[in-house]
Scaffold this motif. Structure first.
Motif, PDB file in Angstrom:
ATOM      1  N   ILE A 191      19.730 -25.146  32.797  1.00 24.36           N
ATOM      2  CA  ILE A 191      21.086 -25.319  32.273  1.00 24.36           C
ATOM      3  C   ILE A 191      22.073 -24.804  33.318  1.00 24.36           C
ATOM      4  O   ILE A 191      22.091 -23.613  33.626  1.00 24.36           O
ATOM      5  CB  ILE A 191      21.265 -24.575  30.938  1.00 24.36           C
ATOM      6  N   THR A 235      14.133 -29.438  29.578  1.00 25.13           N
ATOM      7  CA  THR A 235      15.554 -29.474  29.218  1.00 25.13           C
ATOM      8  C   THR A 235      16.390 -29.415  30.487  1.00 25.13           C
ATOM      9  O   THR A 235      16.177 -28.559  31.348  1.00 25.13           O
ATOM     10  CB  THR A 235      15.920 -28.287  28.307  1.00 25.13           C
ATOM     11  N   SER A 272      20.546 -29.738  31.756  1.00 25.75           N
ATOM     12  CA  SER A 272      21.947 -29.853  31.360  1.00 25.75           C
ATOM     13  C   SER A 272      22.833 -29.483  32.543  1.00 25.75           C
ATOM     14  O   SER A 272      22.627 -28.455  33.188  1.00 25.75           O
ATOM     15  CB  SER A 272      22.253 -28.920  30.185  1.00 25.75           C
ATOM     16  N   SER A 320      21.437 -33.638  29.062  1.00 24.71           N
ATOM     17  CA  SER A 320      22.865 -33.582  28.757  1.00 24.71           C
ATOM     18  C   SER A 320      23.651 -33.567  30.055  1.00 24.71           C
ATOM     19  O   SER A 320      23.535 -32.634  30.852  1.00 24.71           O
ATOM     20  CB  SER A 320      23.184 -32.322  27.933  1.00 24.71           C
ATOM     21  N   SER A 321      24.444 -34.608  30.269  1.00 24.83           N
ATOM     22  CA  SER A 321      25.221 -34.685  31.506  1.00 24.83           C
ATOM     23  C   SER A 321      26.291 -35.756  31.379  1.00 24.83           C
ATOM     24  O   SER A 321      26.059 -36.814  30.785  1.00 24.83           O
ATOM     25  CB  SER A 321      24.313 -35.009  32.692  1.00 24.83           C
TER      26      SER A 321
END
Length: 403
Positions: free
Chosen positions: A62, A109, A111, A143-144
């Motif tokens: 992240i 994950t 991000s 997520s981006s």
């Protein structure tokens, strides 16, 4: 964060012996609960732990939690240059981690923070492409603010996919993931209707599907692209769905024209339904509610959330709402419904009539939760619903004030 204060030789020997003799399942349990950065730091605990981090199957990167450049205070960098340097360091750390990592990665994950909105990022595409070659990732969270990298569709072993903030364009060559059971599209900025239907139709094992689209006044196209399908086509793409969450303020994102009274395909496996940001100032939303209730004979939990009053006045909605009546839902029978949770409940006649309908059509209903704007409204709502005909003798009605 794991910290290792100064220790004498005897303390180090004791720590080395204690940590090293932990069962492998406990070690794995510990590592699964740590951020990726802290997992790597466990290499200093003992020589046996030195390379344990290279085999951990869960990896989280992240960017907003990533360390700032150590020399940024000394270098005369502008905000943009500082962000670029930080991102380069972030990507380099991921490359190095994946290069050294030895075991399978089943949970990944990724991000990033905003830099260039909705452009194509070669570095992200390369990271995901290299990761996909391991061919063992089961859960992927991405997520981006960018165009969705095509390498996402190379993860053929995925069972869980969570995408947020990105733009998803049409991918006609995509043939599905094969094993995908959970799909979440969280606040996607843009996705053509044909692309959404193409993705759903090629992943027919979905048990959980969530789509969250931010409320807009037309600046973002979102799902709406001038091409429409039918509710039958949508339901046919979800033959085994058990958990369905829709957060789309305009029902015409899924269908245009008159909402049908019934559909050919029913959601016989659906147990949990959440409809958020509903525009209950439009008659089509009430019709859609009745349609999906007729189509979900085994529904156990229903969660509703209307568009708030604050947002409602930003948009030009019709005020001539027809009330839902018992006659409208005469053929509905929710024999498995246990709970109704209604957020932004305003207590007006359409809302009250709908709740009365649910009370009359749910023989084993246990709980009704009404979340209202005004603290004083809670008691009034309970008094208004007490005389209602309830099919369930054990139902409890709760009113909550959402400040």
């Amino acid at each position: 964060m794991i910290q290792c204060p100064a220790m004498n030789a005897q303390q180090r020997l004791l720590l080395d012996g204690t940590v090293s003799t932990l069962p492998s399942d406990i070690i794995e349990n510990i590592l699964w609960r740590l951020p990726t950065k802290e997992i790597v730091r466990t290499s200093i605990l003992s020589k046996e732990w030195r390379y344990n981090w290279t085999k951990i199957p869960k990896v989280v990167f992240i960017e907003r939690l990533f360390d700032k450049l150590t020399d940024e205070n000394q270098l005369p960098l502008t905000g943009e240059r500082r962000n670029t340097r930080r991102r380069c360091k972030f990507f380099n750390a991921i490359y190095q981690f994946l290069l050294v990592h030895q075991g399978p990665i089943v949970d990944f994950t990724f991000s990033t923070m905003p830099l260039v909105q909705y452009g194509h990022c070669v570095e992200i595409d390369q990271i995901l492409l290299n990761l996909s070659r391991k061919n063992n990732v089961r859960k992927l969270c991405f997520s981006s603010l960018c165009e969705l990298p095509s390498s996402i569709f190379s993860f053929h072993q995925l069972t869980h996919l969570y995408l947020s903030r990105c733009r998803i364009n049409h991918l006609p060559t995509f043939n599905g993931f094969g094993s995908l059971t959970n799909l979440c599209l969280g606040y996607i900025e843009y996705i053509p209707k044909r692309t959404l239907m193409h993705i759903l139709s090629n992943n027919r094992l979905l048990k959980s599907f969530t789509i969250l689209l931010q409320l807009t006044s037309g600046n973002n196209i979102a799902v709406h692209d001038g091409e429409y399908g039918t509710f039958n086509e949508l339901f046919q793409c979800l033959p085994v769905i058990q958990h369905l969450t829709l957060c789309v303020w305009d029902i015409q994102y899924f269908y245009t024209g008159a909402v049908p009274r019934e559909v050919v395909t029913t959601l016989v496996h659906l147990k949990y339904l959440s409809l958020e940001e509903m525009c209950l100032y439009e008659n089509d939303w009430f019709r859609f509610l009745l349609l999906i209730l007729r189509s979900s004979p085994n529904l156990e939990k229903l969660k509703l959330g209307r568009i708030s009053e604050e947002e409602r006045w930003k948009y030009d909605f019709n005020d001539d709402i027809d009330s839902v009546t018992m006659q409208d839902g005469l053929d509905i029978w929710l024999e498995h419904l246990i709970e109704l949770d209604f957020a932004y409940f305003d207590g007006k006649k359409p809302d009250l009539d709908f709740v009365k309908l649910i009370l009359a059509k749910s023989p084993i209903l246990k709980k009704v939760i009404l979340r209202v704007y005004d603290e004083d409204e809670s008691l009034k709502l309970l008094e208004a619903l007490l005389p209602s005909s309830c099919a369930s003798p054990t139902v409890e009605i709760f009113g909550y004030w959402e400040n």
